[in-house]
Each structure stands twice: as structure tokens, then as C-alpha cells.
Design a protein around this motif. Structure first.
Motif, mmCIF file in Angstrom:
data_model
loop_
_atom_site.group_PDB
_atom_site.id
_atom_site.type_symbol
_atom_site.label_atom_id
_atom_site.label_comp_id
_atom_site.label_asym_id
_atom_site.label_seq_id
_atom_site.Cartn_x
_atom_site.Cartn_y
_atom_site.Cartn_z
ATOM 1 N N GLU A 154 0.834 -1.203 0.000
ATOM 2 C CA GLU A 154 0.000 0.000 0.000
ATOM 3 C C GLU A 154 0.870 1.255 0.000
ATOM 4 N N GLU A 155 2.014 1.201 0.658
ATOM 5 C CA GLU A 155 2.923 2.358 0.623
ATOM 6 C C GLU A 155 3.412 2.591 -0.798
ATOM 7 N N ALA A 157 1.919 1.626 -3.562
ATOM 8 C CA ALA A 157 0.761 2.077 -4.357
ATOM 9 C C ALA A 157 0.506 3.561 -4.129
ATOM 10 N N THR A 158 0.638 3.997 -2.887
ATOM 11 C CA THR A 158 0.442 5.414 -2.552
ATOM 12 C C THR A 158 1.462 6.283 -3.282
ATOM 13 N N PHE B 8 -6.153 3.328 2.834
ATOM 14 C CA PHE B 8 -5.194 2.331 3.291
ATOM 15 C C PHE B 8 -4.894 2.615 4.760
ATOM 16 N N VAL B 66 -5.866 8.964 -0.274
ATOM 17 C CA VAL B 66 -4.428 8.687 -0.273
ATOM 18 C C VAL B 66 -3.740 9.539 0.795
#
Lengths: 192, 72
Positions: A154-155, A157-158, B8, B66
Motif C-alpha cells: 500500500e505504501e 501504491a500510494t 489504506f 491517499v
């Protein structure tokens, strides 16, 4: 089936029907028990999410917003709900890689934005000014989400999403002063 | 089909909101998201295009909030 007498034959048929019905009832009860166990397992998690969101947003009456908090997962069949956080994070990373037109290379991802190429891997991003000219050298900086413990996928992807929309963010991250930078390039000052 | 807004987190993805885009008050949805951004610094991205969203509309079906990133 040959029956010597009508009574015996009927008894056999009845016995068979009873056994068959018992099997159906057992199947229905078993399925129902499974569903209720699953519902009990999901309910506390759902409650925690709902409470957190209402707490963060101070929603006094969520119903008035015509919004329903939930934990359902779009694009997902029921089977994806059973995936763990890391598997779901990887699934999201694959989607982000696809929509940003990035490509996987080794343990990292290559993202081209104009003539600039970024190579993003766990907590590190490298920038090559002219994607086609490997002799131009590169700059590298590290990055991290301000939320500790976020899955690695996820990091990444961010970072891919943010760099694709705003490649100048690299320069802000490279200052390495620990300031949190929002996707639009503004510094985020913690509210708390 | 419901639209949803997710983010997330340390526990993986988390759905923040799920709503019917046909009937939801989009102004209210945007207000809620603005408040969430003020609290967390997260900004909305369209998961269909990967673009950052200034204002959520009924056409957006899946939005990812995000989080900010720091260097160093």
C-alpha cells in the motif's frame, strides 16, 4: 424393487424418505450455523470501523448523509473478503500499477511521467531525469507513509499514485525533513 | 451499485463510506471527505483513472483516500 407385501414395501419407502428429509434438514441447519458464525466474526470488526469513522468525522447522524458505512469490497467476490490485509494490499497495488501504467521490475516498479522515470520500491524512490538516457544518473530519496505499519504494497501504491499525478513531490520528499506532504504538494500539519 | 470511499491503513484497506450515488447528497459526501482530509491529510483519488479528485461526483464509483507521504 420386489415386495412380497404392500405393507413392507411402504415401510421401506417411508424409511428412505425419512432418511432423505433428515439429510436435507441437517444440511440446512449446518449452513445456517456457518453463516451465523461468520456474521458474529464480522460484526465486531464492522463496529470498530464504524466507531472510528464516526469518531474521526464527528458525524452526529450518519443516516442523514445517505451514506452507509460498510466493509464490503468492490470488485470482489465473497472469496476476496476472506483475503488477509497483505493479500488485499497486493491486489490494490496490482490495480494501481495498471492504472498508472507502471511496470514491475524486480522488487520495484518503474513509472514514467513525461521524460522522467521513477523507480519505486519499498521506502525508496529513484528519479532518472531522462527515461531513455541511462547515462544521466539518478537521484534517490526515501519515503514513508505517516501511518506506521501500513502494508508495504500500500505504501508503494500510494507513492505511485502521487508521483503520477504530481512528479514534483519527489523534490519535497527529498528534503527529508520528516514533514508530511499531501498529494497536492501542500504540507500537512497534524490536526492533533 | 453502491459507491465507496476507502483508505489504506495499518490493517490494510478500510472502507470509510459506502453510499448509493443515485440518491446520496453529494454535497454532504464532499463535506464529510473534506473533514476527513483536514483530520488526516488524505486526499481523494479515482480508482478508475488514478487521478486525484477535486470534487466527488455521482460518476465516481470507487475513491481512495491517499495519505500524505514524508521523506527522510
Amino acid at each position: 424393487m420386489h415386495c412380497k407385501s404392500g405393507g413392507k414395501c411402504m415401510a421401506h419407502v417411508n424409511l428412505f424418505l425419512i432418511a432423505f428429509l433428515a439429510l436435507i434438514v441437517w444440511r440446512l441447519v449446518f449452513a445456517s450455523l456457518q453463516r451465523s458464525r461468520l456474521a458474529r466474526a464480522i460484526a465486531p470488526q464492522q463496529q470498530r470501523h464504524d466507531n472510528l469513522f464516526e469518531e474521526v468525522l464527528h458525524i452526529s447522524d450518519p443516516g442523514s448523509v445517505a451514506v452507509i458505512a460498510g466493509n464490503r469490497f468492490e470488485n470482489s467476490s465473497d472469496s476476496s473478503c476472506s483475503l488477509g490485509p497483505n493479500d488485499r494490499a497486493k491486489a490494490y497495488l496490482r490495480r494501481v500499477v495498471a492504472i498508472t501504467n507502471a511496470t514491475q521490475m524486480g522488487d520495484g516498479y518503474v513509472l514514467d511521467v513525461g521524460t522522467t522515470r521513477f523507480q519505486v520500491r519499498d521506502r525508496y524512490v529513484r528519479r532518472l531525469r531522462y527515461a531513455a538516457d541511462l547515462k544521466c544518473g539518478y537521484e534517490e530519496t526515501c519515503f514513508y507513509s505517516i501511518h506506521e505499519g501500513m502494508p508495504k504494497a500500500e505504501e508503494i501504491a500510494t507513492a505511485l499514485l502521487q508521483l503520477r499525478n504530481n512528479p514534483a513531490l519527489f523534490d519535497k520528499w527529498a528534503v527529508q525533513n520528516g514533514q508530511a506532504i499531501k498529494a497536492d504538494g501542500q504540507v500537512f500539519s497534524h490536526a492533533h | 451499485m453502491n459507491a465507496k470511499i476507502l483508505t489504506f491503513s495499518s490493517n490494510g484497506d478500510k472502507t470509510l463510506l459506502e453510499y448509493d450515488p443515485a440518491t446520496a447528497d453529494m454535497e454532504e459526501v464532499n463535506n464529510v471527505i473534506a473533514e476527513y482530509e483536514a483530520q488526516t491529510g488524505a486526499q481523494p483519488f479515482d480508482m478508475a483513472t488514478g487521478e486525484r479528485i477535486e470534487k466527488i461526483t455521482r460518476e465516481h464509483n470507487e475513491i481512495l483516500m491517499v495519505d500524505p507521504i514524508a521523506g527522510g
